[in-house]
Design a protein around this motif. Structure first.
Motif, mmCIF file in Angstrom:
data_model
loop_
_atom_site.group_PDB
_atom_site.id
_atom_site.type_symbol
_atom_site.label_atom_id
_atom_site.label_comp_id
_atom_site.label_asym_id
_atom_site.label_seq_id
_atom_site.Cartn_x
_atom_site.Cartn_y
_atom_site.Cartn_z
ATOM 1 N N GLY A 217 -7.317 4.141 -4.993
ATOM 2 C CA GLY A 217 -8.131 4.375 -3.994
ATOM 3 C C GLY A 217 -9.155 3.481 -3.186
ATOM 4 O O GLY A 217 -8.481 2.380 -2.485
ATOM 5 N N HIS A 218 -10.096 3.652 -2.840
ATOM 6 C CA HIS A 218 -10.631 2.944 -1.664
ATOM 7 C C HIS A 218 -10.846 1.828 -2.042
ATOM 8 O O HIS A 218 -10.328 1.159 -0.908
ATOM 9 C CB HIS A 218 -12.328 3.829 -1.668
ATOM 10 C CG HIS A 218 -12.564 3.548 -0.148
ATOM 11 N ND1 HIS A 218 -12.371 3.015 1.104
ATOM 12 C CD2 HIS A 218 -14.214 2.645 0.222
ATOM 13 C CE1 HIS A 218 -12.905 2.469 2.095
ATOM 14 N NE2 HIS A 218 -14.063 2.245 1.541
ATOM 15 N N ASP A 219 -11.552 2.003 -3.294
ATOM 16 C CA ASP A 219 -12.443 0.146 -3.620
ATOM 17 C C ASP A 219 -10.116 -0.845 -3.327
ATOM 18 O O ASP A 219 -11.147 -2.142 -3.569
ATOM 19 C CB ASP A 219 -12.160 0.341 -5.126
ATOM 20 C CG ASP A 219 -14.408 1.099 -4.740
ATOM 21 O OD1 ASP A 219 -14.708 1.261 -3.917
ATOM 22 O OD2 ASP A 219 -14.393 1.579 -6.131
ATOM 23 N N ARG B 29 -6.658 10.016 3.716
ATOM 24 C CA ARG B 29 -5.116 9.745 3.012
ATOM 25 C C ARG B 29 -4.705 10.320 1.622
ATOM 26 O O ARG B 29 -5.775 10.814 0.626
ATOM 27 C CB ARG B 29 -4.975 8.225 2.822
ATOM 28 C CG ARG B 29 -5.353 7.563 4.221
ATOM 29 C CD ARG B 29 -5.493 5.522 3.595
ATOM 30 N NE ARG B 29 -5.214 5.076 5.132
ATOM 31 C CZ ARG B 29 -4.784 4.485 5.131
ATOM 32 N NH1 ARG B 29 -4.349 3.510 4.360
ATOM 33 N NH2 ARG B 29 -5.374 2.932 6.347
ATOM 34 N N GLU C 236 -7.855 -0.509 -2.161
ATOM 35 C CA GLU C 236 -7.949 -0.904 -0.504
ATOM 36 C C GLU C 236 -8.101 -2.078 -0.447
ATOM 37 O O GLU C 236 -8.600 -2.291 0.263
ATOM 38 C CB GLU C 236 -7.241 0.152 -0.040
ATOM 39 C CG GLU C 236 -6.322 0.922 -0.223
ATOM 40 C CD GLU C 236 -5.820 2.317 1.247
ATOM 41 O OE1 GLU C 236 -5.066 2.072 2.391
ATOM 42 O OE2 GLU C 236 -6.930 3.444 1.014
ATOM 43 N N VAL C 237 -10.162 -1.963 -0.152
ATOM 44 C CA VAL C 237 -11.030 -2.903 0.443
ATOM 45 C C VAL C 237 -10.578 -4.191 -0.227
ATOM 46 O O VAL C 237 -10.363 -5.391 0.749
ATOM 47 C CB VAL C 237 -12.430 -2.145 0.304
ATOM 48 C CG1 VAL C 237 -12.888 -3.125 0.351
ATOM 49 C CG2 VAL C 237 -12.631 -1.119 0.733
ATOM 50 N N ASP D 232 1.674 7.923 2.834
ATOM 51 C CA ASP D 232 0.239 9.012 3.433
ATOM 52 C C ASP D 232 0.881 9.943 3.260
ATOM 53 O O ASP D 232 1.131 10.199 5.023
ATOM 54 C CB ASP D 232 -0.246 7.802 4.219
ATOM 55 C CG ASP D 232 -1.085 8.945 4.452
ATOM 56 O OD1 ASP D 232 -1.813 10.471 4.189
ATOM 57 O OD2 ASP D 232 -2.066 9.108 5.534
#
Length: 249
Positions: free
Chosen positions: A235-237, A11, A239-240, A174
């Motif tokens: 970031g990924h964190d 992404r 989104e989680v 995205d």
């Protein structure tokens, strides 16, 4: 509304307002800048980029397909387009209509000799531009109700399950797959102007008549969401944490 298929593994989440500051370059020179996008509200894919051309086109607006983007250089704030200036110069001009009509789309795809998206995937290659036909009759086909303008939807109110909460401030795109992933929601003064994100699959409908985007999420769920900082890359964190907060997978 369409579901998120999760088809974009890598992404590049960027604010649309940020991408609108990027310069666009054809294979043989500058084009202009991205002004807005048209997206399909069933799957939130960006169907067209609306480009405000420079003086060499007298400042008119033209449409480009996301598949025409060759590369994006975020550090240089530049989007490279796999077209020549001449190909773009002779494209049908965008009329003062939001969104565009199917008649215009047919002329657009005919000009670039690409198969339209409603008939299959576009060819990943460019042919020579075709001359445009002259149509003496006005278009008869209706405007596609699912093709939305980002300029139009920006500022729409957010209708939660138990009342209104804020408005659309921006779109999180995205850039790797040209799909809108989140709406940036300005929750208003009752939350001290805090911004939060709502993923597009959690939205139910867009209503032109009431200028409202509706969701089955409750106000308190949106209120308690992790705050969104537009100055930071998602970031990924984050989104989680966002999905966990809403109880989504």
């Amino acid at each position: 509304m369409g579901a998120d298929n999760g088809d974009s593994i890598v992404r590049e989440l960027r604010r649309l307002r940020e991408l609108e500051r990027y310069a666009l370059h054809a294979r043989d020179g500058d084009i202009g800048r991205l002004r807005q996008v048209y997206f399909d509200d069933r799957d939130w894919r960006v169907r067209y980029l609306v480009v405000r051309s420079g003086n060499w086109l007298l400042g008119r607006d033209v449409l480009l397909l996301p598949d025409m983007v060759r590369s994006i250089e975020h550090e240089r704030r530049r989007i490279d387009i796999e077209l020549t200036r001449e190909q773009i110069e002779h494209a049908p001009p965008v009329q003062d209509q939001t969104p565009v009509s199917r008649h215009y789309e047919q002329e657009f795809y005919r000009h670039y000799d690409w198969e339209p998206y409603w008939g299959g995937d576009p060819f990943f290659g460019l042919g020579d531009p075709l001359p445009l036909s002259v149509d003496d009759e006005p278009p008869r086909e209706p405007v596609d109700p699912h093709l939305r303008s980002s300029d139009e939807v920006q500022g729409y109110r957010i209708g939660a399950a138990d009342g209104e909460i804020g408005e659309v401030r921006d779109f999180i795109v995205d850039a790797a797959g040209w799909r809108i992933r989140y709406l940036d929601i300005a929750t208003g003064p009752w939350l001290l102007g805090r911004d939060v994100l709502v993923a597009c699959p959690w939205l139910d409908a867009i209503d032109w008549s009431t200028q409202t985007v509706t969701t089955s999420l409750a106000r308190d769920a949106i209120e308690g969401a992790p705050p969104y900082d537009a100055n930071k890359v998602i970031g990924h964190d984050y989104e989680v944490a966002l999905y966990s907060h809403y109880g989504k997978h």
